[in-house]
Design a protein around this motif. Structure first.
Motif, PDB file in Angstrom:
ATOM      1  N   THR A  16       0.806  -1.225   0.000  1.00  0.00           N
ATOM      2  CA  THR A  16       0.000   0.000   0.000  1.00  0.00           C
ATOM      3  C   THR A  16       0.839   1.275   0.000  1.00  0.00           C
ATOM      4  N   CYS A  53      -3.189  -4.329  -6.782  1.00  0.00           N
ATOM      5  CA  CYS A  53      -3.620  -4.818  -5.465  1.00  0.00           C
ATOM      6  C   CYS A  53      -3.743  -3.735  -4.396  1.00  0.00           C
ATOM      7  N   PRO A  55      -5.057  -0.657  -4.196  1.00  0.00           N
ATOM      8  CA  PRO A  55      -6.383  -0.083  -3.911  1.00  0.00           C
ATOM      9  C   PRO A  55      -7.321  -1.074  -3.222  1.00  0.00           C
ATOM     10  N   ASP A  56      -7.237  -2.342  -3.598  1.00  0.00           N
ATOM     11  CA  ASP A  56      -8.117  -3.332  -2.984  1.00  0.00           C
ATOM     12  C   ASP A  56      -7.715  -3.591  -1.535  1.00  0.00           C
ATOM     13  N   LEU A  58      -6.461  -1.391   0.454  1.00  0.00           N
ATOM     14  CA  LEU A  58      -6.975  -0.252   1.224  1.00  0.00           C
ATOM     15  C   LEU A  58      -8.497  -0.292   1.334  1.00  0.00           C
ATOM     16  N   ARG A  59      -9.165  -0.884   0.366  1.00  0.00           N
ATOM     17  CA  ARG A  59     -10.615  -1.074   0.476  1.00  0.00           C
ATOM     18  C   ARG A  59     -10.904  -2.085   1.588  1.00  0.00           C
ATOM     19  N   GLN A  60     -10.101  -3.143   1.656  1.00  0.00           N
ATOM     20  CA  GLN A  60     -10.286  -4.166   2.694  1.00  0.00           C
ATOM     21  C   GLN A  60      -9.910  -3.637   4.081  1.00  0.00           C
ATOM     22  N   HIS A  61      -8.943  -2.743   4.129  1.00  0.00           N
ATOM     23  CA  HIS A  61      -8.432  -2.217   5.409  1.00  0.00           C
ATOM     24  C   HIS A  61      -8.300  -0.702   5.319  1.00  0.00           C
ATOM     25  N   PRO A  62      -9.418   0.014   5.292  1.00  0.00           N
ATOM     26  CA  PRO A  62      -9.374   1.471   5.074  1.00  0.00           C
ATOM     27  C   PRO A  62      -8.589   2.241   6.130  1.00  0.00           C
ATOM     28  N   ALA A  65      -5.011   3.430   5.265  1.00  0.00           N
ATOM     29  CA  ALA A  65      -4.769   4.556   4.360  1.00  0.00           C
ATOM     30  C   ALA A  65      -4.104   5.710   5.108  1.00  0.00           C
ATOM     31  N   HIS A 100     -10.901  -9.608  -7.063  1.00  0.00           N
ATOM     32  CA  HIS A 100     -11.922 -10.123  -7.969  1.00  0.00           C
ATOM     33  C   HIS A 100     -11.189 -10.530  -9.247  1.00  0.00           C
TER      34      HIS A 100
END
Length: 137
Positions: A16, A53, A55-56, A58-62, A65, A100
């Motif tokens: 990240t 990977c 962005p995903d 950070l989506r999983q673990h905001p 960020a 995905h």
């Protein structure tokens, strides 16, 4: 329910933040990116997979960020002390789900190498099957 696998916080932050803070070295990078992409990546494919990977993750673990990596001096101990602080704050491991299937573009490693560095000669080597492989065929 999506299957997850636990990864060290340093592995996740390496993806990240794009700073090498994984205690597992390059193996940690391969493990998390191969898991997320479902691919068996070559070294020159890691930067692209990281861009896919991050962005995903950070989506999983905001909450991650908010993590910023400071400018470290020449003392590697500073990196590990900083990582220890992050582990105390955010936990040692986190569950990570794969991307995905549409989130990763599979590209043949040699084709991608030619795309990245068309001036570099790529020499193919054919390895004949061993006697054992021939007998099992």
């Amino acid at each position: 329910m999506t299957e997850t696998r636990d990864f060290h916080l340093g592995d996740i932050l390496t993806i990240t933040t794009e700073f090498m803070v994984t205690p597992n070295g390059v193996d940690g990078i391969y493990q998390i990116l191969n898991w997320m992409t479902g691919d068996n990546l070559f070294t020159h494919q890691l930067p692209r997979a990281t861009r896919e990977c991050a962005p995903d993750l950070l989506r999983q673990h905001p909450d991650l960020a908010a993590v910023t990596v400071p400018a470290f001096g020449d003392d590697e101990r500073e990196v590990w002390a900083w990582l220890d602080e992050q582990v105390r704050r955010y936990g040692e491991t986190r569950p990570v789900a794969p991307l995905h299937p549409d989130g990763h573009t599979r590209i043949d490693p040699l084709t991608e190498l030619r795309m990245i560095a068309p001036h570099v000669p790529v020499i193919g080597v054919e390895i004949p099957p061993t006697t054992e492989e021939t007998n099992h065929a």
